[in-house]
Design a protein around this motif. Structure first.
Motif, mmCIF file in Angstrom:
data_model
loop_
_atom_site.group_PDB
_atom_site.id
_atom_site.type_symbol
_atom_site.label_atom_id
_atom_site.label_comp_id
_atom_site.label_asym_id
_atom_site.label_seq_id
_atom_site.Cartn_x
_atom_site.Cartn_y
_atom_site.Cartn_z
ATOM 1 N N ALA A 24 13.754 7.212 -17.055
ATOM 2 C CA ALA A 24 13.713 8.277 -16.055
ATOM 3 C C ALA A 24 12.291 8.778 -15.799
ATOM 4 O O ALA A 24 11.944 9.115 -14.675
ATOM 5 C CB ALA A 24 14.609 9.422 -16.473
ATOM 6 N N ARG A 36 10.434 0.526 -25.719
ATOM 7 C CA ARG A 36 9.892 0.340 -24.369
ATOM 8 C C ARG A 36 8.684 -0.591 -24.412
ATOM 9 O O ARG A 36 8.567 -1.522 -23.623
ATOM 10 C CB ARG A 36 9.500 1.689 -23.767
ATOM 11 C CG ARG A 36 8.983 1.602 -22.355
ATOM 12 C CD ARG A 36 7.626 2.266 -22.275
ATOM 13 N NE ARG A 36 7.155 2.313 -20.903
ATOM 14 C CZ ARG A 36 6.020 1.725 -20.540
ATOM 15 N NH1 ARG A 36 5.280 1.077 -21.400
ATOM 16 N NH2 ARG A 36 5.622 1.790 -19.286
ATOM 17 N N GLN A 88 16.281 -4.046 -18.697
ATOM 18 C CA GLN A 88 16.531 -2.938 -19.626
ATOM 19 C C GLN A 88 15.504 -1.828 -19.439
ATOM 20 O O GLN A 88 15.838 -0.645 -19.524
ATOM 21 C CB GLN A 88 16.496 -3.455 -21.072
ATOM 22 C CG GLN A 88 17.706 -4.320 -21.408
ATOM 23 C CD GLN A 88 17.729 -4.737 -22.851
ATOM 24 O OE1 GLN A 88 17.492 -3.918 -23.734
ATOM 25 N NE2 GLN A 88 18.006 -6.007 -23.093
ATOM 26 N N PRO A 96 12.752 4.851 -29.180
ATOM 27 C CA PRO A 96 12.621 4.614 -27.732
ATOM 28 C C PRO A 96 11.228 4.194 -27.273
ATOM 29 O O PRO A 96 11.089 3.275 -26.467
ATOM 30 C CB PRO A 96 13.026 5.956 -27.126
ATOM 31 C CG PRO A 96 13.974 6.541 -28.117
ATOM 32 C CD PRO A 96 13.446 6.112 -29.467
ATOM 33 N N ARG A 97 10.183 4.847 -27.758
ATOM 34 C CA ARG A 97 8.827 4.521 -27.300
ATOM 35 C C ARG A 97 8.425 3.100 -27.704
ATOM 36 O O ARG A 97 7.890 2.341 -26.893
ATOM 37 C CB ARG A 97 7.838 5.539 -27.875
ATOM 38 C CG ARG A 97 6.469 5.389 -27.332
ATOM 39 C CD ARG A 97 6.418 5.981 -25.945
ATOM 40 N NE ARG A 97 5.183 5.602 -25.292
ATOM 41 C CZ ARG A 97 5.052 5.529 -23.989
ATOM 42 N NH1 ARG A 97 6.061 5.825 -23.205
ATOM 43 N NH2 ARG A 97 3.934 5.197 -23.448
ATOM 44 N N ARG A 127 17.985 0.945 -18.784
ATOM 45 C CA ARG A 127 18.720 1.303 -19.987
ATOM 46 C C ARG A 127 17.946 2.039 -21.073
ATOM 47 O O ARG A 127 18.523 2.433 -22.059
ATOM 48 C CB ARG A 127 19.315 0.034 -20.601
ATOM 49 C CG ARG A 127 20.334 -0.589 -19.696
ATOM 50 C CD ARG A 127 21.049 -1.692 -20.397
ATOM 51 N NE ARG A 127 21.861 -2.414 -19.441
ATOM 52 C CZ ARG A 127 22.187 -3.679 -19.539
ATOM 53 N NH1 ARG A 127 21.795 -4.374 -20.579
ATOM 54 N NH2 ARG A 127 22.922 -4.253 -18.634
ATOM 55 N N THR A 128 16.649 2.171 -20.964
ATOM 56 C CA THR A 128 15.944 2.872 -22.023
ATOM 57 C C THR A 128 15.927 4.363 -21.716
ATOM 58 O O THR A 128 15.872 4.763 -20.552
ATOM 59 C CB THR A 128 14.493 2.370 -22.180
ATOM 60 O OG1 THR A 128 13.802 2.620 -20.971
ATOM 61 C CG2 THR A 128 14.463 0.896 -22.532
ATOM 62 N N PRO A 129 15.952 5.196 -22.751
ATOM 63 C CA PRO A 129 15.924 6.644 -22.501
ATOM 64 C C PRO A 129 14.673 7.095 -21.762
ATOM 65 O O PRO A 129 14.678 8.113 -21.087
ATOM 66 C CB PRO A 129 15.951 7.240 -23.919
ATOM 67 C CG PRO A 129 16.552 6.182 -24.765
ATOM 68 C CD PRO A 129 16.154 4.874 -24.153
ATOM 69 N N LEU A 130 13.594 6.299 -21.849
ATOM 70 C CA LEU A 130 12.353 6.682 -21.190
ATOM 71 C C LEU A 130 12.310 6.275 -19.720
ATOM 72 O O LEU A 130 11.396 6.624 -18.997
ATOM 73 C CB LEU A 130 11.165 6.038 -21.906
ATOM 74 C CG LEU A 130 10.945 6.487 -23.345
ATOM 75 C CD1 LEU A 130 9.854 5.657 -23.983
ATOM 76 C CD2 LEU A 130 10.565 7.957 -23.369
#
Length: 194
Positions: free
Chosen positions: A117, A67, A108, A63-64, A112-115
């Motif tokens: 939020a 991003r 995205q 994820p990081r 859409r990325t977990p980060l």
């Protein structure tokens, strides 16, 4: 540090002028993001790896890293399509390719990325994704403002730009260089007769 501060001041003034000129408004955070983006590209070259391959490569990243890669793709797309659109005219891909990739990358990042939020730039990425073509126009206006030197090739490029798009800026630049232009409608009619 002084050079970076000076560049940021330079681009901040030009972003303000270009946004007013193009009738574009944005959140101050988005404006600041654009200033930092232009300052960064003024100090470092663009990675020439194709953006579509970079985009494909994001699918397998953590994820990081994903991003960071999506942000790089969005930033590069915006910078190239806004600041260097004319250089794309004779290339294998056009400005619409960069706009599509940039909108997708920023979209995205915003959704859409977990980060997403916890990312402080989520609203900026959403603004850039939704209004990407408007910000392309802002960067193109800045490019026009800073590229004031003109030689023979530049005059031809300005003329081509004016005949193709009817750009008032190109017409004014040509007039300042001593090039008088016919009415644009007459140019189109003459081209049809040839």
């Amino acid at each position: 540090m002084e050079i970076r501060d000076s560049l940021e001041s330079f681009f901040h003034a030009h972003i303000d002028r270009a946004m007013k000129h193009e009738g574009v408004s944005a959140d101050p955070m988005t404006e600041h993001y654009l200033v930092v983006l232009l300052t960064g590209f003024a100090a470092a070259p663009i990675d020439d790896k194709p953006l579509a391959l970079k985009m494909l490569g994001t699918l397998d990243l953590a994820p990081r890293q994903r991003r960071d890669q999506l942000r790089d793709i969005g930033d590069t797309s915006l910078y190239v399509s806004g600041f260097w659109a004319e250089s794309l005219q004779r290339g294998p891909v056009d400005v619409d390719y960069y706009i599509g990739i940039g909108e997708s990358a920023y979209g995205q990042l915003a959704h859409r990325t977990p980060l997403a939020a916890g990312d402080p730039f989520v609203k900026v990425f959403a603004d850039l994704a939704i209004n990407f073509p408007r910000f392309v126009r802002v960067l193109a206006a800045i490019s026009e403002m800073v590229n004031t030197e003109a030689g023979p090739k530049d005059i031809v490029r300005l003329y081509e730009r004016w005949t193709r798009t009817g750009s008032r800026w190109a017409r004014n630049r040509l007039a300042k260089l001593g090039v008088s232009l016919p009415d644009r409608a007459n140019v189109g009619a003459a081209a049809k007769l040839q």
